[in-house]
Design a protein around this motif. Structure first.
Motif, mmCIF file in Angstrom:
data_model
loop_
_atom_site.group_PDB
_atom_site.id
_atom_site.type_symbol
_atom_site.label_atom_id
_atom_site.label_comp_id
_atom_site.label_asym_id
_atom_site.label_seq_id
_atom_site.Cartn_x
_atom_site.Cartn_y
_atom_site.Cartn_z
ATOM 1 N N GLU A 1 21.207 10.515 -34.644
ATOM 2 C CA GLU A 1 21.374 11.991 -35.242
ATOM 3 C C GLU A 1 20.588 13.062 -34.388
ATOM 4 O OE1 GLU A 1 20.266 8.761 -38.299
ATOM 5 O OE2 GLU A 1 19.615 9.060 -36.473
ATOM 6 N N SER A 2 20.896 14.257 -34.729
ATOM 7 C CA SER A 2 20.244 15.318 -34.034
ATOM 8 C C SER A 2 20.488 16.638 -35.082
ATOM 9 C CB SER A 2 20.511 15.688 -32.764
ATOM 10 O OG SER A 2 21.943 15.928 -32.743
ATOM 11 N N GLY A 3 19.370 17.319 -34.859
ATOM 12 C CA GLY A 3 19.495 18.699 -35.678
ATOM 13 C C GLY A 3 18.503 18.785 -36.688
ATOM 14 N N GLY A 4 17.851 17.969 -36.911
ATOM 15 C CA GLY A 4 16.591 18.157 -37.829
ATOM 16 C C GLY A 4 15.395 19.212 -37.471
ATOM 17 N N GLY A 5 14.549 19.566 -38.403
ATOM 18 C CA GLY A 5 13.649 20.298 -38.063
ATOM 19 C C GLY A 5 13.002 20.965 -39.211
ATOM 20 N N LEU A 6 12.097 22.102 -39.062
ATOM 21 C CA LEU A 6 11.587 23.128 -40.182
ATOM 22 C C LEU A 6 12.657 24.066 -40.495
ATOM 23 C CD1 LEU A 6 9.026 23.214 -41.921
ATOM 24 C CD2 LEU A 6 8.047 24.448 -39.588
ATOM 25 N N VAL A 7 12.641 24.360 -41.654
ATOM 26 C CA VAL A 7 13.377 25.602 -41.934
ATOM 27 C C VAL A 7 12.649 26.054 -43.456
ATOM 28 C CG1 VAL A 7 14.945 24.276 -43.238
ATOM 29 C CG2 VAL A 7 15.770 26.340 -42.556
ATOM 30 N N TRP B 1 23.408 1.913 -38.777
ATOM 31 C CA TRP B 1 22.398 2.951 -39.170
ATOM 32 C C TRP B 1 21.843 3.731 -38.141
ATOM 33 C CZ3 TRP B 1 21.823 4.669 -44.201
ATOM 34 C CH2 TRP B 1 22.410 3.665 -45.184
ATOM 35 N N GLY B 2 21.586 4.988 -38.004
ATOM 36 C CA GLY B 2 20.915 5.825 -37.034
ATOM 37 C C GLY B 2 19.458 5.580 -37.277
#
Length: 121
Positions: free
Chosen positions: A6-12, A111-112
């Motif tokens: 997975e990629s793309g997570g973060g603080l928003v 699973w990732g």
């Protein structure tokens, strides 16, 4: 060996958007259902949304109208567009796939490692 990354997570900030991606790699013959799950601190892992190889989707009520799942079967990619994010969406998001690596082997669950999404001002 099959991997989901997975990629793309973060603080928003609340009301913001994020797009998660999941790349399936390794020896893959075919992929059946895929999906996104999440686990918030102190809570059990829950289904966010799933999608079949034919494109049928099943969304959790809490994300309907805000999240959109999509997949690119040719590239073995899975995406999750998350809009109107709320603090309650804060969790580790996991990619899941039912994947066949060889014939006549059946589909196995993969699973990732998860990507953290934090919604906070």
């Amino acid at each position: 060996q099959v991997q989901l990354v997975e990629s793309g997570g973060g603080l928003v900030q609340p009301g913001g958007s994020l797009r998660l991606s999941c790349a399936a790699s390794g020896t893959i013959v075919s992929i059946s259902a895929m999906g996104w799950y999440r686990q918030a601190p102190g809570k059990q892992r829950e289904l966010v949304v799933s999608i079949t190889s034919g494109g049928s989707t099943n969304y959790a009520d809490s994300v309907k109208g805000r999240f959109t799942i999509s997949r690119d079967n040719a590239k073995n990619m899975l995406y999750l567009q998350m809009n109107s994010l709320e603090p309650e969406d804060t969790a580790v998001y996991y990619c899941h796939g039912s994947i066949r690596s060889s014939l006549p082997q059946g589909y196995l669950e993969h699973w990732g490692q998860g990507t953290l999404v934090t919604v906070s001002s």
